[in-house]
Design an enzyme around this catalytic site. Structure first.
Site, PDB file in Angstrom:
ATOM      1  N   HIS A  22       2.746   7.898   6.561  1.00  0.00           N
ATOM      2  CA  HIS A  22       2.917   8.089   7.989  1.00  0.00           C
ATOM      3  C   HIS A  22       3.593   9.418   8.471  1.00  0.00           C
ATOM      4  O   HIS A  22       4.333   9.416   9.099  1.00  0.00           O
ATOM      5  CB  HIS A  22       3.786   6.800   8.307  1.00  0.00           C
ATOM      6  CG  HIS A  22       5.145   6.881   7.908  1.00  0.00           C
ATOM      7  ND1 HIS A  22       5.984   5.624   7.673  1.00  0.00           N
ATOM      8  CD2 HIS A  22       6.140   7.710   7.596  1.00  0.00           C
ATOM      9  CE1 HIS A  22       7.043   5.654   7.253  1.00  0.00           C
ATOM     10  NE2 HIS A  22       7.140   7.221   7.017  1.00  0.00           N
TER      11      HIS A  22
ATOM     12  N   HIS B 153      13.376   6.906  11.259  1.00  0.00           N
ATOM     13  CA  HIS B 153      13.715   7.943  10.770  1.00  0.00           C
ATOM     14  C   HIS B 153      15.070   8.507  11.786  1.00  0.00           C
ATOM     15  O   HIS B 153      14.901   9.594  12.608  1.00  0.00           O
ATOM     16  CB  HIS B 153      12.747   9.121  11.236  1.00  0.00           C
ATOM     17  CG  HIS B 153      11.398   8.776  10.223  1.00  0.00           C
ATOM     18  ND1 HIS B 153      10.534   7.814  10.290  1.00  0.00           N
ATOM     19  CD2 HIS B 153      11.057   9.327   8.649  1.00  0.00           C
ATOM     20  CE1 HIS B 153       9.849   7.830   9.426  1.00  0.00           C
ATOM     21  NE2 HIS B 153      10.043   8.483   8.556  1.00  0.00           N
TER      22      HIS B 153
ATOM     23  N   HIS C 189       6.314  13.040  -1.913  1.00  0.00           N
ATOM     24  CA  HIS C 189       6.754  14.046  -1.283  1.00  0.00           C
ATOM     25  C   HIS C 189       8.375  14.454  -1.112  1.00  0.00           C
ATOM     26  O   HIS C 189       8.942  13.357  -1.346  1.00  0.00           O
ATOM     27  CB  HIS C 189       6.395  14.319   0.251  1.00  0.00           C
ATOM     28  CG  HIS C 189       6.850  13.008   0.916  1.00  0.00           C
ATOM     29  ND1 HIS C 189       6.571  11.823   0.837  1.00  0.00           N
ATOM     30  CD2 HIS C 189       7.330  13.215   2.401  1.00  0.00           C
ATOM     31  CE1 HIS C 189       7.380  10.806   1.792  1.00  0.00           C
ATOM     32  NE2 HIS C 189       7.682  11.716   2.474  1.00  0.00           N
TER      33      HIS C 189
ATOM     34  N   GLU D 154       9.713   6.118  -0.339  1.00  0.00           N
ATOM     35  CA  GLU D 154       8.947   5.145   0.931  1.00  0.00           C
ATOM     36  C   GLU D 154       8.171   4.364   0.160  1.00  0.00           C
ATOM     37  O   GLU D 154       7.721   3.103   0.731  1.00  0.00           O
ATOM     38  CB  GLU D 154       8.549   6.055   1.849  1.00  0.00           C
ATOM     39  CG  GLU D 154       9.490   6.822   2.363  1.00  0.00           C
ATOM     40  CD  GLU D 154       8.698   7.692   3.561  1.00  0.00           C
ATOM     41  OE1 GLU D 154       9.485   8.357   4.570  1.00  0.00           O
ATOM     42  OE2 GLU D 154       7.648   8.064   3.826  1.00  0.00           O
TER      43      GLU D 154
END
Length: 281
Positions: free
Chosen positions: A12, A59, A193, A241
């Site tokens: 996402h 977030h 990441h 995640e």
């Protein structure tokens, strides 16, 4: 009764949403990212799910350091789009399914999962980017959504095993809902990441693809056993995640069939991964 017919996993990345919003999807840099979703958009148009249970992480938009729920389920009628610093994304509000959401909350809480019930919140790119990748840019989303926010931002996040077990509990909840609904479960976030520090820009394609292999087969024990430290070491601080994918995978049962797989590097210095799975019963 309601039934879970498929699972979707997808990254996402916020820059992916910006590329869609700014009309850059055909540019050479972005075209390979979006090409991997062409099949999925055609597929979901034919599947016509009634509801998506969308697992994502907030977030610091709806939640911040004042309150950090491990698992929070949205039970509202509608979810507005939050401003993450550059204005809300130009996408439709997300329409909820409060009856199913409350049923899942009740079922899971009585199944000993302590979900936080949220009756009012806005949603950020963690939820809207997957919607855009799968549905394009409609005037209204063609599906109702039950948001399930998971804390993977502040230590301690839930373990992979706990996420898998929650997926199983959600499946039991859906199966006990009396209305005839076509339900999909989506797990979002990842893949490898890291956004900060000396390892910023880390991508581990070998590990990512092994994870995709495991997600696509009867490898629940391997997936559930991955410790937090392995996600952090091998896939970067934000790679954690991927535990959210395990909620989706746990909801599908032991055996699945992979209908589609996509992996591309880079997309805004991250790896994009995507799977479409269906349960084999």
């Amino acid at each position: 009764m309601a039934r879970i017919t498929a699972g979707v996993a997808t990254s996402h990345v916020p820059a992916v949403g910006a590329a869609i919003d700014l009309g850059k999807t055909a540019e050479p840099y972005w075209q390979p990212v979006f090409a991997g979703y062409d099949w999925s958009r055609q597929w979901i148009a034919g599947e016509k799910p009634d509801v998506v249970i969308l697992v994502y992480n907030d977030h610091a938009s709806a939640f911040d350091m004042r309150i950090i729920p491990t698992f929070a389920i949205g039970c509202a009628e509608r979810y507005g789009i939050c401003d993450e610093g550059w204005g809300p994304r130009p996408v439709p509000d997300v329409i909820g399914h409060p009856d199913l959401a409350w049923h899942i909350a009740q079922s899971c809480i009585l199944d000993e999962f302590d979900l936080t019930i949220v009756n009012e919140m806005q949603v950020d790119h963690g939820l809207t980017v997957p919607m855009s990748l799968m549905f394009g840019q409609p005037e209204a989303w063609p599906v109702r959504v039950v948001p399930l926010a998971v804390n993977v931002v502040t230590y301690p996040p839930p373990s992979g095993n706990r996420c898998w077990l929650l997926g199983e509990a959600i499946a039991r909840a859906v199966e006990s809902y009396p209305e005839d609904l076509n339900v999909q479960v989506w797990g979002t976030g990842g893949m490898s990441h890291q956004l900060q520090g000396p390892r910023a820009g880390l991508i581990n394609a070998e590990w990512d693809n092994r994870f995709l292999d495991w997600m696509s087969g009867p490898y629940g024990d391997e997936l559930r056993a991955i410790p937090h430290i392995e996600y952090l070491r091998e896939t970067g601080s934000e790679g954690i995640e991927m535990v959210m994918w395990l909620i989706m995978r746990g909801a599908l049962g032991r055996d699945v069939r992979a209908l589609h797989r996509h992996y591309h590097v880079p997309a805004s210095n991250t790896a994009v991964g995507h799977l479409v799975l269906e349960p084999v019963r």
